[in-house]
Scaffold this motif. Structure first.
Motif, PDB file in Angstrom:
ATOM      1  N   VAL A 207      48.275 -34.394  31.806  1.00  0.00           N
ATOM      2  CA  VAL A 207      48.760 -35.407  32.750  1.00  0.00           C
ATOM      3  C   VAL A 207      48.075 -35.284  34.107  1.00  0.00           C
ATOM      4  O   VAL A 207      48.184 -36.196  34.939  1.00  0.00           O
ATOM      5  N   ALA A 208      47.368 -34.184  34.337  1.00  0.00           N
ATOM      6  CA  ALA A 208      46.639 -34.026  35.598  1.00  0.00           C
ATOM      7  C   ALA A 208      45.252 -34.652  35.533  1.00  0.00           C
ATOM      8  O   ALA A 208      44.522 -34.618  36.529  1.00  0.00           O
ATOM      9  N   ARG A 209      44.889 -35.230  34.387  1.00  0.00           N
ATOM     10  CA  ARG A 209      43.589 -35.903  34.288  1.00  0.00           C
ATOM     11  C   ARG A 209      43.553 -37.101  35.233  1.00  0.00           C
ATOM     12  O   ARG A 209      44.554 -37.806  35.397  1.00  0.00           O
ATOM     13  N   PRO A 210      42.404 -37.356  35.845  1.00  0.00           N
ATOM     14  CA  PRO A 210      42.313 -38.475  36.793  1.00  0.00           C
ATOM     15  C   PRO A 210      42.785 -39.819  36.248  1.00  0.00           C
ATOM     16  O   PRO A 210      43.501 -40.539  36.963  1.00  0.00           O
ATOM     17  N   PRO A 211      42.474 -40.214  34.990  1.00  0.00           N
ATOM     18  CA  PRO A 211      42.959 -41.520  34.519  1.00  0.00           C
ATOM     19  C   PRO A 211      44.483 -41.621  34.506  1.00  0.00           C
ATOM     20  O   PRO A 211      45.046 -42.675  34.803  1.00  0.00           O
ATOM     21  N   VAL A 212      45.165 -40.515  34.166  1.00  0.00           N
ATOM     22  CA  VAL A 212      46.628 -40.526  34.143  1.00  0.00           C
ATOM     23  C   VAL A 212      47.176 -40.608  35.566  1.00  0.00           C
ATOM     24  O   VAL A 212      48.073 -41.407  35.862  1.00  0.00           O
ATOM     25  N   LEU A 213      46.625 -39.795  36.467  1.00  0.00           N
ATOM     26  CA  LEU A 213      47.090 -39.811  37.853  1.00  0.00           C
ATOM     27  C   LEU A 213      46.847 -41.166  38.505  1.00  0.00           C
ATOM     28  O   LEU A 213      47.687 -41.656  39.275  1.00  0.00           O
ATOM     29  N   LEU A 214      45.726 -41.787  38.181  1.00  0.00           N
ATOM     30  CA  LEU A 214      45.450 -43.119  38.717  1.00  0.00           C
ATOM     31  C   LEU A 214      46.463 -44.132  38.174  1.00  0.00           C
ATOM     32  O   LEU A 214      46.906 -45.026  38.895  1.00  0.00           O
ATOM     33  N   GLY A 215      46.827 -43.982  36.894  1.00  0.00           N
ATOM     34  CA  GLY A 215      47.835 -44.867  36.319  1.00  0.00           C
ATOM     35  C   GLY A 215      49.182 -44.712  37.004  1.00  0.00           C
ATOM     36  O   GLY A 215      49.871 -45.700  37.283  1.00  0.00           O
TER      37      GLY A 215
END
Length: 409
Positions: A207-215
């Motif tokens: 969940v710390a991946r950039p795509p998830v954080l951006l979402g």
């Protein structure tokens, strides 16, 4: 869980069972808004203190969703959903029986713990019951329970509270919880085989991946903009447009109808193309709020824009939720629950921002302009996230080819 033959012909009954739970949870979250005066009078607190029951619930959702999801990650999802509805039911019973303000707040927080995890795990279960091209529609149908709660459950709860006391409302919501628990236990299929439960550290990295954080950021900004206006919709309608107090409730029904329509349309759009749906719905929300500024002094136009605001706001729900689910491989339940927390954080942020705008002296009409800037910023985040994904996907084949040529496996 796997898709059943029903899933290929139409939505499986398990998805509609989840809708029943969503209806109950949505009702208990928002019904307190129509009971503040009765609660304040009965428990001898100020209306401002009674209003903190809303904030306490929202913060409980935001904090409790990831913690409870992580704690139940190794349990069968159906069992988790049934247990959450039991917690929800007991929490509402505790609200109905609370002898003082402190215990009512504690009961509200207890109830809120079921909220985020139910929607987070429920979204994962709903998508697992259907084929790939119907996953967003499954999410939107489950969330229809939340929109119907706003349209019907909240006014009905407020009516009960007015005629029979605020405790009667919580008794009724607890009864809804009992029914929803039975429906979910009966109609949601059991997990087919044990789903792999990742370690908490692996889930947190996912969940710390950039795509998830951006979402998650898109969700906070998208709903933050809507609540900048919606939190203060009553004074906007009465003090700016000139409606009477009695006209506010029917106009909010128009908003609720718009929510249902937008929610279902957002799911269909996302099934056809997630990136386009994400950009289109966020752009539509920003546009509706900006154009609303020109309708503030026209009663007919404001009724129309109330419906458009509800439709545009909830059209974003399925695309935002599906984006997070797809980008959080290995931690879908946790990411989905975090996104529910992000919706609630957006609500709190929007209410704060709207209050700051009013306190600045710029006036109520400025809310629509300021509010429009927030989903517009979410749109910029979405553009960046999508371009980032496309660049990463375009570079992956070349990287793989180079690795293969160097003998890296």
């Amino acid at each position: 869980m796997t898709s059943s033959p029903i899933a290929r012909r139409g939505m499986p009954m398990g998805v509609y069972a989840l809708t029943a739970g969503a209806f109950g949870i949505g009702t208990t979250e928002f019904v307190i808004m129509g009971l503040l005066m009765q609660v304040a009078s009965d428990l001898h607190v100020t209306i401002a203190s009674a209003g903190l029951l809303i904030s306490g619930y929202a913060l409980g959702v935001f904090a409790g969703a990831p913690l409870l999801t992580a704690a139940t990650g190794r349990l069968p999802r159906k069992a988790v959903l049934v247990a959450l509805m039991v917690v929800f039911t007991l929490g509402n019973l505790a609200c109905a029986l609370a002898p003082n303000y402190g215990l009512l707040m504690a009961a509200r927080v207890l109830t809120s713990l079921a909220h985020g995890t139910f929607f987070g795990v429920g979204a994962v279960v709903a998508t697992s019951l259907v084929d790939e091209d119907r996953k967003a529609s499954a999410i939107s149908i489950m969330f229809t329970g939340l929109t119907v709660a706003t349209l019907l459950g909240v006014p009905a709860g407020a009516w009960l509270g007015l005629h029979y006391g605020w405790r009667a409302t919580f008794w009724a919501v607890a009864a809804v919880g009992v029914i929803a628990t039975g429906v979910i236990a009966t109609l949601v299929p059991r997990d087919r085989g044990a789903h792999e439960a990742a370690r908490l550290g692996d889930e947190l990295r996912a969940v710390a991946r950039p795509p998830v954080l951006l979402g998650l950021l898109m969700t906070v900004l998208g709903f933050g903009g809507m609540f900048t206006v919606y939190t203060f919709i009553q004074p906007l309608l009465t003090q700016v447009t000139g409606f009477t107090d009695a006209a506010v409730s029917p106009i909010l029904l128009v908003f609720g109808v718009g929510m249902i329509i937008g929610n279902l349309l957002g799911g269909r759009f996302a099934d056809r193309g997630l990136a386009k749906a994400l950009l289109g719905t966020l752009a539509a929300l920003a546009a509706v709020m900006a154009l609303m500024a020109f309708a503030l002094h026209d009663k007919i136009a404001m009724v129309l824009f109330a419906g458009l605001l509800g439709a545009a706001a909830f059209a974003t729900v399925a695309p935002l939720q599906l984006w997070v689910l797809r980008k959080a491989e290995g931690a879908q339940s946790l990411a989905s629950s975090l996104n529910i927390g992000a919706f609630n954080l957006g609500n709190a942020f929007g209410a704060w921002l709207g209050g700051a705008v009013i306190a600045s002296g710029t006036g109520l009409p400025a809310l629509t302009w300021v509010g429009a800037l927030v989903p517009a910023s979410a749109l910029l985040v979405a553009l960046y996230a999508i371009r980032r994904e496309r660049f990463a996907n375009a570079s992956t084949p070349a990287s793989a080819f180079l690795k293969a040529g160097q003998g890296v496996h």
